[in-house]
Structure formats: structure tokens, C-alpha cells
Design a protein around this motif. Structure first.
Motif, PDB file in Angstrom:
ATOM      1  N   ALA A 148      34.757  41.720  40.162  1.00 56.47           N
ATOM      2  CA  ALA A 148      33.993  40.534  40.529  1.00 56.47           C
ATOM      3  C   ALA A 148      33.393  40.662  41.920  1.00 56.47           C
ATOM      4  O   ALA A 148      32.381  40.030  42.236  1.00 56.47           O
ATOM      5  CB  ALA A 148      34.885  39.293  40.459  1.00 56.47           C
ATOM      6  N   ARG A 149      33.977  41.497  42.775  1.00 57.47           N
ATOM      7  CA  ARG A 149      33.472  41.719  44.131  1.00 57.47           C
ATOM      8  C   ARG A 149      32.625  42.986  44.212  1.00 57.47           C
ATOM      9  O   ARG A 149      32.268  43.428  45.309  1.00 57.47           O
ATOM     10  CB  ARG A 149      34.634  41.827  45.113  1.00 57.47           C
ATOM     11  CG  ARG A 149      35.544  40.639  45.163  1.00 57.47           C
ATOM     12  CD  ARG A 149      34.949  39.411  45.814  1.00 57.47           C
ATOM     13  NE  ARG A 149      34.687  39.572  47.231  1.00 57.47           N
ATOM     14  CZ  ARG A 149      34.510  38.561  48.067  1.00 57.47           C
ATOM     15  NH1 ARG A 149      34.580  37.314  47.623  1.00 57.47           N
ATOM     16  NH2 ARG A 149      34.240  38.765  49.339  1.00 57.47           N
ATOM     17  N   GLY A 150      32.266  43.555  43.066  1.00 60.83           N
ATOM     18  CA  GLY A 150      31.379  44.714  43.067  1.00 60.83           C
ATOM     19  C   GLY A 150      32.059  46.056  43.162  1.00 60.83           C
ATOM     20  O   GLY A 150      31.390  47.078  43.389  1.00 60.83           O
ATOM     21  N   TYR A 151      33.364  46.110  42.960  1.00 57.30           N
ATOM     22  CA  TYR A 151      34.103  47.377  43.022  1.00 57.30           C
ATOM     23  C   TYR A 151      34.256  47.966  41.617  1.00 57.30           C
ATOM     24  O   TYR A 151      34.291  47.237  40.624  1.00 57.30           O
ATOM     25  CB  TYR A 151      35.487  47.168  43.633  1.00 57.30           C
ATOM     26  CG  TYR A 151      35.461  46.942  45.129  1.00 57.30           C
ATOM     27  CD1 TYR A 151      35.917  47.914  46.008  1.00 57.30           C
ATOM     28  CD2 TYR A 151      34.969  45.758  45.657  1.00 57.30           C
ATOM     29  CE1 TYR A 151      35.883  47.715  47.382  1.00 57.30           C
ATOM     30  CE2 TYR A 151      34.923  45.543  47.024  1.00 57.30           C
ATOM     31  CZ  TYR A 151      35.383  46.525  47.884  1.00 57.30           C
ATOM     32  OH  TYR A 151      35.331  46.325  49.243  1.00 57.30           O
ATOM     33  N   ALA A 152      34.362  49.281  41.569  1.00 59.60           N
ATOM     34  CA  ALA A 152      34.623  49.980  40.311  1.00 59.60           C
ATOM     35  C   ALA A 152      35.895  50.804  40.474  1.00 59.60           C
ATOM     36  O   ALA A 152      36.170  51.323  41.568  1.00 59.60           O
ATOM     37  CB  ALA A 152      33.450  50.890  39.950  1.00 59.60           C
ATOM     38  N   ARG A 153      36.643  50.919  39.408  1.00 58.94           N
ATOM     39  CA  ARG A 153      37.856  51.738  39.508  1.00 58.94           C
ATOM     40  C   ARG A 153      37.477  53.198  39.621  1.00 58.94           C
ATOM     41  O   ARG A 153      36.407  53.622  39.167  1.00 58.94           O
ATOM     42  CB  ARG A 153      38.772  51.499  38.314  1.00 58.94           C
ATOM     43  CG  ARG A 153      38.236  51.955  36.967  1.00 58.94           C
ATOM     44  CD  ARG A 153      39.277  51.654  35.880  1.00 58.94           C
ATOM     45  NE  ARG A 153      38.845  52.041  34.557  1.00 58.94           N
ATOM     46  CZ  ARG A 153      38.988  53.266  34.050  1.00 58.94           C
ATOM     47  NH1 ARG A 153      39.521  54.222  34.766  1.00 58.94           N
ATOM     48  NH2 ARG A 153      38.584  53.534  32.819  1.00 58.94           N
ATOM     49  N   SER A 154      38.358  53.989  40.235  1.00 59.18           N
ATOM     50  CA  SER A 154      38.106  55.421  40.342  1.00 59.18           C
ATOM     51  C   SER A 154      38.018  56.027  38.950  1.00 59.18           C
ATOM     52  O   SER A 154      38.494  55.445  37.974  1.00 59.18           O
ATOM     53  CB  SER A 154      39.204  56.098  41.157  1.00 59.18           C
ATOM     54  OG  SER A 154      40.479  55.800  40.626  1.00 59.18           O
ATOM     55  N   SER A 155      37.396  57.189  38.857  1.00 60.56           N
ATOM     56  CA  SER A 155      36.985  57.714  37.556  1.00 60.56           C
ATOM     57  C   SER A 155      38.087  58.411  36.767  1.00 60.56           C
ATOM     58  O   SER A 155      37.807  59.012  35.737  1.00 60.56           O
ATOM     59  CB  SER A 155      35.804  58.686  37.753  1.00 60.56           C
ATOM     60  OG  SER A 155      36.162  59.729  38.639  1.00 60.56           O
ATOM     61  N   ASN A 156      39.323  58.396  37.246  1.00 64.87           N
ATOM     62  CA  ASN A 156      40.398  58.991  36.455  1.00 64.87           C
ATOM     63  C   ASN A 156      40.482  58.304  35.097  1.00 64.87           C
ATOM     64  O   ASN A 156      40.423  57.075  35.003  1.00 64.87           O
ATOM     65  CB  ASN A 156      41.743  58.844  37.175  1.00 64.87           C
ATOM     66  CG  ASN A 156      41.773  59.649  38.468  1.00 64.87           C
ATOM     67  OD1 ASN A 156      40.854  60.408  38.732  1.00 64.87           O
ATOM     68  ND2 ASN A 156      42.812  59.456  39.251  1.00 64.87           N
TER      69      ASN A 156
END
Length: 441
Positions: free
Chosen positions: A347-355
Motif C-alpha cells: 500500500a506504501r509502494g513497496y514490493a517484496r524482494s524477488s526470492n
């Protein structure tokens, strides 16, 4: 049945081989309409996020097309993509184009913002031949339709017997395309303006007027933000933080703060119209650059005029940090549902790392400064059906953590606001309190 159908559709959509040996055929797509090419590339990237060779071929097709809507897709990939190699390829192509045209990367992005069919007069002209209909951006940032007499219409009407049906169909297709493109432009430009605020980016008055205030779509975003006229001719480059950002510290003096109105006035907080000095530079205002009294006055001003801000400029404050400090830990160690943590971060524009299976960081890039905000936690397995604990906030350039006293104050304030919002989203203590409240008679 639904799961079987979805699995079958996925199976049918899998590629059995590769057509890279015939990638030269993509050259035939280079001269197609830039909007159509942009949509096709977006769709392919969404469905095939890991096919690196194919994605690189399509990026080069966008570069060869060279028109606004194609370049906006290329610019978007250059600013953020899960595959570092794809992002690097796009960034290199953007630099090539900008160099050829004698612009910076940011000026290229400014000068290629699509208009979604709107003309310089701010109107979308839709012609049936005998009749013309006009589209306007309304307060909800959607398109309102009127006929020649100014009467509002929900949709375009059916053709009259004397009107060319092909021309009518073309007008309706133009309206559908405009609505679709408008959503993409608003999303991309809102994000760019937010990042410009964080980076302390500046414009000369001439370029600000030409590229933002006069653009048929961007000007509607500009009026929902508060801006500053910087009194320093060098754009306030006295800030000594991350090299090359041009972002001043909070002690830099600013002569005026203003809000553009829909009719082109630059209104001060006292409702007096301002003039832009030719020698000045313009940047977006932020609480870190204003006094508490100015922040309060501007909040009251926006409320009085019922202006809905494009994004919050006046809430985030940077924490006190010591020299050399690289992490903020005041939100660390909270027990939280991993799925809720992910939702709060997204919701704050973050994405989880690609693992693929397990990850322990949420990432948000600020490409103009070459910095990445990193919120870490104890980790979770996909699909996050477990509890975890919150971690620290840091900002990185590449793999290296940057001392927080060397981060632009506005950027640090915004990332800290993200961190506090994410780590306090829904802790176990909160959940327990909610459960007790629900169970109470």
C-alpha cells in the motif's frame, strides 16, 4: 471447475520453445501506432516477467519506435523492474535517446508524457462529422463528455442516419483509448512528481510552465500540489548529502510558496497572486522545508479551497539520526501477521524482494537518486500464512547501506513515514485488542 479452467488456461499459455532466432520479425512492429505497441509490450511483460531475451528485444523495439507512448513504457522499465538486467538495458536505451535529443533523462521523461488525445486547449475533440463532442478532465480525474451546446452526456450517442458510421466508430474508439491511457498517465506522473519531491528536483520557470503547467493532463496534477520558488539561483545545491541530487537541507531559504490554480494564477497562502521571477527555480514544497506555522497555514488553505492533494506533502518528518547511522530500528521486534505486513508495504509502494519461496525485505526504488528504501523483517514463506517480526529501515545504493545523515531530508522523512506505517499496520497486540473489543458485551 474454476481451478481446473485456470490451470488449463495457464498450461495453454505456456511456450514450448523460443522464437528468438526470428526476433528480427519484431522490426515490422516498430512503425506501428506507439499506443498499440506500448499496450502489447506491457501485456507481454505482465504475462512473461522472466523471459529476459524476449523482453530485451521488445525494449529495443520501443526505442526504435521513439514516440511518446512507447518511450513512456521504456522509461517505466528503466525506473523500476524486478530484473536488474532488464532495468539496466532500459536505462541504457533511455540515456541513448536523451543524448541524441540533447536532453537529460528527466527532461526526456517530461517531454514525452502522453496527452491521451487531449489537445493544447485541454479538450478531447471527438468528431462525428456533423457533430462534435468534447471531453474534459473533471475533479475526479475522469473524462466528462459534453455536446456542442454544453449539455453533459454519459456516453457518446448512436450515429444519425446521415453520419458516417466508420467515423463514429473511430470517435468511440478514441474515447475508449483516451480513458485507458489517461489512467496510465495519471498513475505514472503522480509517482514521478512524488519522487521529484523526494529528490528535490527543480525546474526553471520556463520549463515548469512548458512541461507541467501547460501540459493538458499534467497541469491538473500540478494544481493539486504546493510548490516553492527557490531564491537561490543554483537551485539550492548547497545541500551536502548524496552527490548529484541537488536537494537542499531544511535550512535553505525560500522566498515564496504557492499553489497553481486552474485558471493559471499562482496563489500564495494569503490568497495573493505571485509572479515567477525568471532567475528563480521551482521545486515541490515539503514539511521538512517549511516552518510549522507555514505547514499549518497551507493545510488550512487547501481545506478552505477544497483542494484534494495529489499526495501528502506536510505530514512526514525525518527522525534524528547520528553521524554514520545506517539503520532505524524503532519499529523493530513487533509480532505481526506476515500477510498483513505485505499488504501494508504494498500500500506504501513497496514490493517484496524477488526470492521465489521465502523473502525478508520490502523494497522501494528512487531511481533519480540511485537509492533504494529497504524495510526488513524476520522473513516469511509465500503465501505468508504465518506470523513474523518487524525489522529495521535502511537506504541503500546498490548493495551498500548509505549513512542516513547523508540522505536527502525529504526522502528520509518519507521513507520513515513508510516504515512507521508498515511496521504498525496490524500487530498481534492490535489484533488481540480488536478481538477483546468485539467479544465485549
Amino acid at each position: 471447475k474454476a481451478r481446473i479452467a485456470a490451470a488449463y488456461a495457464k498450461f495453454q499459455g505456456e511456450y514450448l520453445g523460443s522464437a528468438m532466432a526470428d526476433k528480427g520479425l519484431v522490426a515490422f512492429a516498430v512503425c506501428m501506432d506507439d499506443g498499440e505497441l506500448a499496450e502489447l509490450v506491457r501485456a507481454y511483460m505482465l504475462d512473461n516477467p522472466l523471459r529476459r531475451a524476449q523482453l530485451e528485444a521488445l525494449l529495443r523495439a520501443l526505442r526504435a519506435n521513439g514516440r511518446d507512448r512507447a518511450l513512456q513504457v521504456l522509461l517505466g522499465v528503466a525506473r523500476r523492474h524486478k530484473m536488474a538486467g532488464i532495468q539496466a538495458t532500459a536505462a541504457a536505451l533511455v540515456r541513448e535517446i536523451a543524448s541524441e535529443r540533447g536532453w537529460s533523462d528527466e527532461e526526456l521523461a517530461d517531454r514525452t508524457v502522453p496527452t491521451a488525445g487531449f489537445d493544447a486547449d485541454g479538450l478531447l475533440h471527438l468528431s462525428y462529422g456533423e457533430r462534435e463532442f468534447l471531453g474534459r478532465l473533471n475533479s475526479t480525474m475522469t473524462i466528462s463528455l459534453t455536446d456542442a451546446d454544453g449539455r453533459f452526456r454519459k456516453t457518446l450517442p448512436a450515429p444519425r442516419k446521415t453520419e458516417d458510421r466508420e467515423r463514429v466508430a473511430e470517435a468511440k474508439a478514441d474515447l475508449a483509448t483516451a480513458r485507458k491511457e489517461l489512467r496510465a498517465v495519471l498513475s505514472a506522473q503522480t509517482r514521478r512528481l512524488y519522487e521529484a519531491m523526494c529528490a528535490g528536483r527543480t525546474w526553471t520557470p520556463a520549463r515548469w510552465r512548458e512541461l507541467l503547467a501547460a501540459h493538458p493532463i499534467a497541469r491538473h496534477l500540478v494544481t493539486r500540489l504546493v510548490w516553492m520558488i527557490d531564491s537561490q539561483p543554483d537551485g539550492g545545491s548547497g545541500w551536502r548529502g548524496v552527490p548529484g541530487t541537488g536537494a537542499p537541507d531544511s535550512s535553505t531559504a525560500h522566498s515564496r510558496v504557492f499553489r497553481p490554480t486552474e485558471d493559471g494564477e499562482l496563489l500564495g497562502v494569503d490568497d495573493i497572486a505571485l509572479d515567477l521571477p525568471d532567475h528563480a527555480v521551482i521545486r515541490l514544497a515539503h514539511a521538512m522545508l517549511l516552518t510549522d506555522a507555514e505547514v499549518t497555514s497551507w493545510r488550512d488553505h487547501l481545506a478552505d479551497y477544497e483542494v484534494e492533494p495529489l499526495f501528502d506533502q506536510f505530514s512526514a518528518r525525518a527522525p534524528d539520526v547520528t553521524a554514520g547511522q545506517t539503520k532505524i530500528r524503532d519499529g523493530e521486534g513487533l509480532l505481526i501477521d506476515a500477510r498483513e505486513l505485505r499488504r501494508a508495504a504494498e500500500a506504501r509502494g513497496y514490493a517484496r524482494s524477488s526470492n521465489i519461496y521465502r523473502y525478508s525485505t520490502f523494497l522501494k526504488d528512487f531511481p533519480d537518486m540511485g537509492l533504494r528504501s529497504v524495510i526488513d523483517f524476520a522473513g516469511a514463506y509465500v503465501p505468508e500464512d504465518e506470523m513474523t517480526t518487524t525489522g529495521a529501515l535502511s537506504l541503500c545504493r546498490g548493495r551498500r547501506e548509505v549513512p542516513l545523515d547523508r540522505v536527502p531530508p525529504v526522502l528520509l522523512a518519507e521513507c520513515y513515514a513508510d516504515y512507521r506505517a508498515v511496521t504498525t499496520a496490524t500487530t498481534v497486540a492490535d489484533a488481540a485488542a480488536d478481538a477483546d473489543a468485539e467479544a465485549a458485551p
